[in-house]
Every structure is written in C-alpha cells, then in structure tokens.
Design an enzyme around this catalytic site. Structure first.
Site, PDB file in Angstrom:
ATOM      1  N   HIS A 184       7.510   0.339  12.004  1.00  0.00           N
ATOM      2  CA  HIS A 184       8.515   0.626  10.974  1.00  0.00           C
ATOM      3  C   HIS A 184       8.450  -0.477   9.926  1.00  0.00           C
ATOM      4  O   HIS A 184       8.548  -1.655  10.241  1.00  0.00           O
ATOM      5  CB  HIS A 184       9.928   0.691  11.565  1.00  0.00           C
ATOM      6  N   CYS A 185       8.285  -0.077   8.672  1.00  0.00           N
ATOM      7  CA  CYS A 185       8.175  -1.052   7.578  1.00  0.00           C
ATOM      8  C   CYS A 185       9.429  -0.995   6.718  1.00  0.00           C
ATOM      9  O   CYS A 185       9.666   0.011   6.034  1.00  0.00           O
ATOM     10  CB  CYS A 185       6.940  -0.752   6.734  1.00  0.00           C
ATOM     11  N   PRO A 186      10.250  -2.037   6.726  1.00  0.00           N
ATOM     12  CA  PRO A 186      11.481  -2.011   5.912  1.00  0.00           C
ATOM     13  C   PRO A 186      11.209  -1.979   4.415  1.00  0.00           C
ATOM     14  O   PRO A 186      12.042  -1.501   3.644  1.00  0.00           O
ATOM     15  CB  PRO A 186      12.184  -3.311   6.317  1.00  0.00           C
TER      16      PRO A 186
ATOM     17  N   ASN B 282      10.578   3.285   5.660  1.00  0.00           N
ATOM     18  CA  ASN B 282      10.037   4.395   6.433  1.00  0.00           C
ATOM     19  C   ASN B 282       9.134   3.847   7.527  1.00  0.00           C
ATOM     20  O   ASN B 282       8.763   2.673   7.501  1.00  0.00           O
ATOM     21  CB  ASN B 282       9.246   5.324   5.509  1.00  0.00           C
TER      22      ASN B 282
END
Length: 332
Positions: A185-187, A191
């Site tokens: 998960h990439c802030p 997404n």
C-alpha cells in the site's frame, strides 16, 4: 437449501449476463446492482474516494492528503522550471535552447503525472469475474490455512473479508479489501500497488526519477550560484522567486534520490516476477519465467508500450499466473 435465485446465480447464463436476473432476495444480485448504481451515480473522483480507501471518513481524508500534496508538488516543480528557471535564471549563452529545455521537461512531467494518475485512479481489488469463477468452480484448489510461502495454482481464504481470493492476493487493512497480486500500500498514491497498476507504479518511479534528474542536471550551476550569491547581477529574479526556485530544487533532489532507489528495487523485483510481499520467501520462485518473460508479464507483450502507462496484453489475468516448468499450470 439455496433460494432459486441463488441457484440461478450459479448458472453460466446468469453469471455472465451483464444484467442478471436481479432478484432482490439474492445477496449476489444486491451487491451487483448496488455496484452498478454507485458507478453510475458518482463521478470518477468520488468513486476513487469510495473505492480506493477505507469506509472510515477519517481514513479517507488522511489518505487523500499525501495524494493532493504530490499533485501540488508536481505543479510547483513545473512552474519553477518552465517559468522561473527558463525565463528568469537561464544564462544568456543557453537561452537559444530554452524551448528545448521546456519541451523535454514538460514531456517528462506529463509522463510522470500520467503514471501517477493511473496509479491513483485504478481499482486494484478482486474483480467480479473471480466471484463468478468461484461459484462455477466446484473443485477450487485452496491453500491450507496458515500456510505461508509459494502456493502456485492455489486460492486462499481471507480471514478478514471471509472470501476466497486468487493466488498472490492479500488483504490491505487501509483499503479494507483484498488486492489482486498485492505488492504494497502506497500512501503517496492513496492506493495499493497491485496487478492492475503495478506497471504504472514502476513507470512513475522511472519517469519521476528522469524528471528530477533532468531538473537537477540542468539547474545545478544556477542553483549553487543563487544559494551562494544573491542578488545575481543582470538577473530579473526577485527574492521571492529565488526562494521558490531554491525550494523546488531541494524537492527535486530529494524526489530524485528517493525514486532512483525505489525504481531500482522494483525493477529488480519485476525482473524476477516477485512482489514486495513475496520477496525473501523460501524455495524457488514458481513465477520466475526468465527476465524477458517476467517483464512481458508486468509491462505487456508490446515493447513499444513498455514505457507508456497503459495496460498491455499479458499472459496472466491476475487471477491465475503462468508458472515455470515443473510447477504445474497455475490454474486453480
């Protein structure tokens, strides 16, 4: 005993019909109808907020903050380079090449923004086709609960969503759903990086690093001169513009360094057909088909589109994956 409507859901005709029988007593139909209505009633941005983030309004707001920050930062870098640097700072001997500087930087900027938007606005969850497949597949291969490691050709059951999910799928606690071939998960994109947007994420690293490196390489002498001596003789640069240019340069250096490292890591993972979650697992990687086929699997079979953030034709569907010789066909 199943309701007649639920039994109808398991028929091939009903499952693959775009409308279905829409029986209000069938849970599958209610979910499908609600999904279609939500998609029709909301715009892309609202749908993105609804689908990509948690059900919690607080989590949605917090997750959107870094995404907005990245958009503002990229716009800030464009202004600092195309307007401040080229028209106010660029030395006289290099001014005949001003349009070339603008054209190259703007092209890299557009490709970076395109890749970023593809990452942020792509749904990475489990597709409806998988639900239909599970209903029709009576002998679905399931990995044993608690079994970790490589499980080619075996679906798993999510302990949180309580659903059967494809191999290589994992649950994201932030998004609140299972992600197809989840990497992480990439802030910064708000997404998850998964099967549907992993190519775009990799290209975001590549194009973003190229953008930052071009910025630094072409502005470094002036950047150093302005920080050491201001005002610059013969320059139209104001104190505020000098501060903006210096701040943009600091961001470019930091962004370039981070993306070069991140890009190198993910290129190496792509070359071996692994995700961040799978990295370091014991045993031979059953999905390693060789560097060329591994890159085709992620970037698509058309090499002309490898550097373009669009979906390419791949041998896998995200619900099953081809495996190396000796590991079976990978079909659950």
């Amino acid at each position: 005993l199943k309701r007649p409507s639920e039994a109808a859901c398991e028929s091939r005709e009903a499952l693959y019909s775009p409308v279905g029988h829409q029986d209000a007593s069938c849970q599958s139909c209610r979910r499908a109808v609600a999904s279609r209505r939500a998609a029709a009633d909301t715009g892309p941005f609202r749908a993105w907020l609804r689908d990509m983030f948690s059900q919690s309004p607080v989590t949605r707001f917090v997750s959107a903050v870094p995404v907005v920050f990245v958009v503002v930062l990229l716009a800030f870098e464009l202004y600092a380079y195309d307007f401040l640097f080229v028209w106010s700072i660029l030395p006289a001997p290099r001014r005949p090449y001003a349009l070339y500087y603008i054209a190259i930087f703007t092209f890299l900027w557009v490709m970076t923004v395109w890749s970023f938007l593809q990452c942020a606005f792509t749904d990475t969850g489990i597709p409806e086709e998988w639900e239909r497949y599970v209903l029709m597949k009576k002998d679905l291969k399931l990995a044993e609960k608690g079994e970790r490691g490589w499980n080619p050709g075996k679906a798993t059951e999510c302990s949180k969503c309580k659903i059967k999910r494809p191999e290589r799928a994992h649950h994201c606690s932030v998004c609140g759903k299972c992600i197809l071939r989840m990497d992480h998960h990439c802030p910064w994109i708000g997404n998850c990086v998964g099967y549907e947007n992993h190519k775009s994420f990799l290209l975001l690293c590549v194009w973003g690093a190229a953008l930052a490196c071009f910025y630094v390489a072409t502005t470094l002498p002036q950047m150093w001169f302005i920080t050491k001596e201001y005002p610059v003789e013969g320059s139209r640069l104001t104190a505020a513009e000098a501060a903006i240019f210096t701040l943009a340069s600091v961001f470019a250096v930091a962004l370039g360094g981070a993306l070069v490292i991140l890009g190198a890591v993910h290129v190496s993972l792509a070359a071996t057909n692994q995700t961040t979650i799978e990295q370091g697992r014991r045993g031979d990687n059953p999905y390693d088909l060789g560097v060329a086929d591994n890159l085709n699997e992620l970037l698509g079979s058309s090499k002309l589109l490898w550097l373009v953030p669009v979906k390419g034709e791949r041998t896998s569907t995200g619900m099953w994956f081809p495996t190396a010789e000796g590991f079976g066909d990978g079909d659950p």
